[in-house]
Design a protein around this motif. Structure first.
Motif, PDB file in Angstrom:
ATOM      1  N   TYR A 137      35.863  29.959 -38.201  1.00  0.00           N
ATOM      2  CA  TYR A 137      34.734  30.519 -38.949  1.00  0.00           C
ATOM      3  C   TYR A 137      33.886  31.395 -38.028  1.00  0.00           C
ATOM      4  CZ  TYR A 137      35.834  27.219 -42.674  1.00  0.00           C
ATOM      5  OH  TYR A 137      36.471  26.520 -43.678  1.00  0.00           O
TER       6      TYR A 137
ATOM      7  N   ARG B 160      40.548  27.899 -43.447  1.00  0.00           N
ATOM      8  CA  ARG B 160      39.672  26.767 -43.154  1.00  0.00           C
ATOM      9  C   ARG B 160      39.846  26.235 -41.728  1.00  0.00           C
ATOM     10  NH1 ARG B 160      41.580  25.745 -48.242  1.00  0.00           N
ATOM     11  NH2 ARG B 160      42.999  24.137 -47.483  1.00  0.00           N
ATOM     12  N   SER B 161      40.091  27.133 -40.763  1.00  0.00           N
ATOM     13  CA  SER B 161      40.265  26.687 -39.377  1.00  0.00           C
ATOM     14  C   SER B 161      39.361  27.424 -38.392  1.00  0.00           C
ATOM     15  CB  SER B 161      41.723  26.846 -38.939  1.00  0.00           C
ATOM     16  OG  SER B 161      42.110  28.219 -38.996  1.00  0.00           O
TER      17      SER B 161
ATOM     18  N   THR C  33      33.102  24.692 -30.667  1.00  0.00           N
ATOM     19  CA  THR C  33      32.163  25.723 -31.108  1.00  0.00           C
ATOM     20  C   THR C  33      31.668  26.503 -29.897  1.00  0.00           C
ATOM     21  OG1 THR C  33      31.425  24.338 -32.950  1.00  0.00           O
ATOM     22  CG2 THR C  33      29.987  26.164 -32.313  1.00  0.00           C
TER      23      THR C  33
ATOM     24  N   GLU D  94      33.268  28.910 -34.799  1.00  0.00           N
ATOM     25  CA  GLU D  94      33.530  27.497 -35.044  1.00  0.00           C
ATOM     26  C   GLU D  94      35.026  27.320 -35.317  1.00  0.00           C
ATOM     27  OE1 GLU D  94      30.353  25.249 -37.430  1.00  0.00           O
ATOM     28  OE2 GLU D  94      30.151  27.323 -38.150  1.00  0.00           O
ATOM     29  N   VAL D  95      35.654  26.499 -34.499  1.00  0.00           N
ATOM     30  CA  VAL D  95      37.074  26.190 -34.674  1.00  0.00           C
ATOM     31  C   VAL D  95      37.175  24.760 -35.176  1.00  0.00           C
ATOM     32  CG1 VAL D  95      39.315  26.004 -33.538  1.00  0.00           C
ATOM     33  CG2 VAL D  95      37.696  27.783 -32.817  1.00  0.00           C
ATOM     34  N   ARG D  96      37.796  24.587 -36.355  1.00  0.00           N
ATOM     35  CA  ARG D  96      37.841  23.291 -37.013  1.00  0.00           C
ATOM     36  C   ARG D  96      39.285  22.845 -37.229  1.00  0.00           C
ATOM     37  NH1 ARG D  96      33.557  24.588 -41.967  1.00  0.00           N
ATOM     38  NH2 ARG D  96      31.794  25.318 -40.643  1.00  0.00           N
ATOM     39  N   ASP D  97      39.711  21.871 -36.461  1.00  0.00           N
ATOM     40  CA  ASP D  97      41.028  21.254 -36.640  1.00  0.00           C
ATOM     41  C   ASP D  97      42.124  22.319 -36.770  1.00  0.00           C
ATOM     42  OD1 ASP D  97      42.755  19.105 -36.821  1.00  0.00           O
ATOM     43  OD2 ASP D  97      42.623  18.996 -39.000  1.00  0.00           O
TER      44      ASP D  97
ATOM     45  N   GLN E 146      39.497  21.847 -31.825  1.00  0.00           N
ATOM     46  CA  GLN E 146      38.184  21.897 -32.465  1.00  0.00           C
ATOM     47  C   GLN E 146      37.094  22.092 -31.403  1.00  0.00           C
ATOM     48  OE1 GLN E 146      37.666  19.448 -35.946  1.00  0.00           O
ATOM     49  NE2 GLN E 146      35.699  18.702 -35.183  1.00  0.00           N
TER      50      GLN E 146
ATOM     51  N   ASP F  65      35.223  32.278 -43.405  1.00  0.00           N
ATOM     52  CA  ASP F  65      36.558  31.804 -43.066  1.00  0.00           C
ATOM     53  C   ASP F  65      37.422  33.013 -42.697  1.00  0.00           C
ATOM     54  OD1 ASP F  65      39.078  30.708 -42.856  1.00  0.00           O
ATOM     55  OD2 ASP F  65      39.069  29.771 -44.843  1.00  0.00           O
TER      56      ASP F  65
END
Length: 559
Positions: free
Chosen positions: A393, A390-391, A357, A334-337, A355, A398
């Motif tokens: 997961y 926090r980017s 997945t 999962e790539v978040r921002d 962002q 993390d």
């Protein structure tokens, strides 16, 4: 009184054998290239085309040793023994790996390096730098370190450095291998204009591409010998079956969807199935090439053909349907921002707000022009670069808070240039290195039988079992890609990342790689494949992500 025509490039009875090898890589090559001609050399992986280029440009036996027989002339000099300055004033050469061509550090300095050593006046050097940075779209990175550039940007820098020498002859081995489609078109325009201005051009490729139709003459190599030569139209009209058997053209019988998708771009569809007669002067050599290639293929793949009874059918049946790839599946990544900048680079971030997945059993293609952030993203996902917290997961963890060992442990990574990841001296030891490490085996410990058999089966499938005692560096470009992939797929992992696996590869390599990817996906792995050629993966049900200047601009199921 008539004068006898003397070719600009002449090879007579040339053979070459690498050090520690018992068989020659090139055998009895005789070839002439006229001044102003464009010759294309095409051969599948292991055919000897890169070796032939290195013999003509003087690198062999000058750099790597070995034994060369026969005569090689570039004008009135032998490139294998001429003074480097004299050779550089006549000829420029570029290999498949741009990193092997870059020696200074900054883009501008790389372009100036050759002319400076030839004592070209400073004012003229400045003009050449201005011209080639503009022509090859390097102006925005003119003062950047080459180590921070993408593969395509390094490729263009290396080519600019060669062209700045103003050579009479250019020898380019897969010059567009690292370039995006727009970059390939720009390169084609540049080398075509250079050739039209009177330069002599020799290019090499692993498969038949649209560029071939622009050259004057084509030479086909197989197992170190010239088996065919003629104009592009002649070879397509009269020798298509042989080109298929040598994996230079995609096969018609039982061909994969990926092969069908690239046929038009190869110029393949222009000719009918009729008129399969060979030219009389090439029949004997062509038949011998077919016999050697067929027998070698049967010997290499007898086991894998038995195990995978219908290779193409089984490969296609393993595709994950596009409509089902994200249903009831757990995320692998999962790539978040995600935003990332290299230190010292203030123009814009390498990645900006990315962002997405990737789920279990999913194949995702990562596309985008050179410099769009693809390599940066893969290095962050694989753990080679420290990601921001926090980017990213993995398994809910993390990765920005993990060590590099923990980040990389569950990822198989196939480099764009496999030479950068070899750790052993032989193909076999390279193949089993990861297995030994995972089992905590020492160098003298015996590999368990089940692991040995699996490694042998994979090498046989890749056509590399007979090369098990050879150095990985001695393999052809496609063979190196297959070995690198085999080494990674032997160890089950939740995520595999492949950086341009089809670059400079023949159709044998492409279809074998595609099979390995689909098999891994069918077993629950997720795959992220960086590519400038999404058409090679047609029919795979893959999802395609497109980056542009570090931003994710498109996400679709179109493959």
């Amino acid at each position: 009184m008539s004068t006898e025509w003397i070719p600009f490039v002449q090879l007579s009875g040339v053979s070459y054998t690498y050090e520690d090898s018992t068989s020659p890589t090139l055998e009895q090559i005789s070839l002439e290239v006229q001044s102003g001609e464009w010759l294309m050399i095409i051969g599948g992986s292991g055919s000897g085309k890169s070796t032939l280029c290195r013999v003509m440009n003087g690198q062999l036996p000058r750099i790597a040793g070995g034994q060369r027989e026969g005569n090689v002339r570039i004008g009135d000099i032998d490139p294998g023994f001429a003074e480097p300055g004299l050779l550089a004033s006549r000829m420029g050469s570029l290999g498949q790996d741009p990193d092997a061509e870059l020696v200074v550090g900054m883009v501008e300095d790389e372009i100036a390096f050759g002319p400076e050593n030839l004592r070209v006046p400073a004012e003229e050097i400045g003009r050449r730098i201005d011209h080639w940075t503009k022509a090859l779209n390097l102006q925005s990175i003119r003062y950047e370190s080459v180590h921070q550039l993408s593969g395509g940007q390094r490729q263009r820098t290396a080519l600019a450095a060669v062209l700045s020498l103003q050579p009479q002859l250019l020898i380019l081995d897969e010059p567009a291998a690292s370039l995006d489609p727009a970059g390939k078109q720009d390169l084609l325009r540049i080398i075509e204009d250079w050739h039209q201005s009177g330069g002599t051009l020799i290019t090499a490729s692993a498969r038949w591409e649209e560029t071939v139709m622009l050259c004057s003459r084509v030479v086909i190599l197989s197992e170190g010998r010239i088996v065919l030569q003629g104009t592009p139209d002649e070879l397509l009209l009269h020798h298509r079956s042989l080109l298929e058997q040598l994996y230079i053209l995609p096969p018609r019988t039982g061909q994969s969807v990926a092969s069908k998708a690239v046929m038009s771009a190869a110029g393949y569809s222009r000719y009918s199935d009729t008129d399969q007669n060979f030219h009389a002067d090439h029949t004997m050599k062509a038949d011998k090439a077919i016999t050697r290639t067929t027998s070698k293929t049967e010997q290499h793949h007898q086991h894998s053909e038995k195990e995978h009874h219908n290779y193409y059918s089984e490969t296609m049946s393993m595709a994950v349907p596009a409509s089902a790839t994200v249903v009831s599946r757990q995320p692998v990544v999962e790539v978040r921002d995600l935003t990332y900048s290299y230190s010292g680079s203030a123009a814009y971030p390498a990645l900006d707000g990315v962002q997405f997945t990737i789920h279990v059993g999913e194949i995702v293609l990562l596309c985008g022009v050179n410099g769009s952030g693809k390599t940066t993203l893969t290095r962050l996902l694989s753990g080679l670069l420290q990601p921001p917290v926090r980017s990213i997961y993995r398994n809910g963890q993390d990765t920005g808070r993990q060590s590099i060992y923990d980040r990389a442990a569950d990822t198989g990574y196939v480099f764009q240039h496999p030479d950068h990841q070899w750790v052993a001296s032989t193909v076999w030891e390279e193949c089993v290195y990861g297995i030994r490490a995972s089992l905590n085996l020492r160098s003298r410990d015996i590999l368990p039988e089940s692991y040995r058999k699996e490694a042998e089966d994979m090498l046989r499938f890749a056509g590399l079992l007979e090369r098990r005692e050879d150095s990985p560096y001695s393999l052809g470009g496609g063979q190196k890609r297959l070995l690198a992939a085999v080494c990674q797929f032997l160890l089950p992992r939740p995520l595999y990342i492949l950086d341009e696996p089809g670059s400079a590869a023949d159709y044998f390599t492409i279809d074998r790689l595609l099979y390995l990817c689909r098999r891994a996906a069918s077993q629950g792995a997720a795959l992220l494949i960086v590519t400038h050629e999404p058409e090679l993966f047609a029919g795979s049900g893959a999802r395609m992500l497109t980056l542009e200047q570090g931003r994710l601009v498109e996400e679709k199921y179109s493959i």
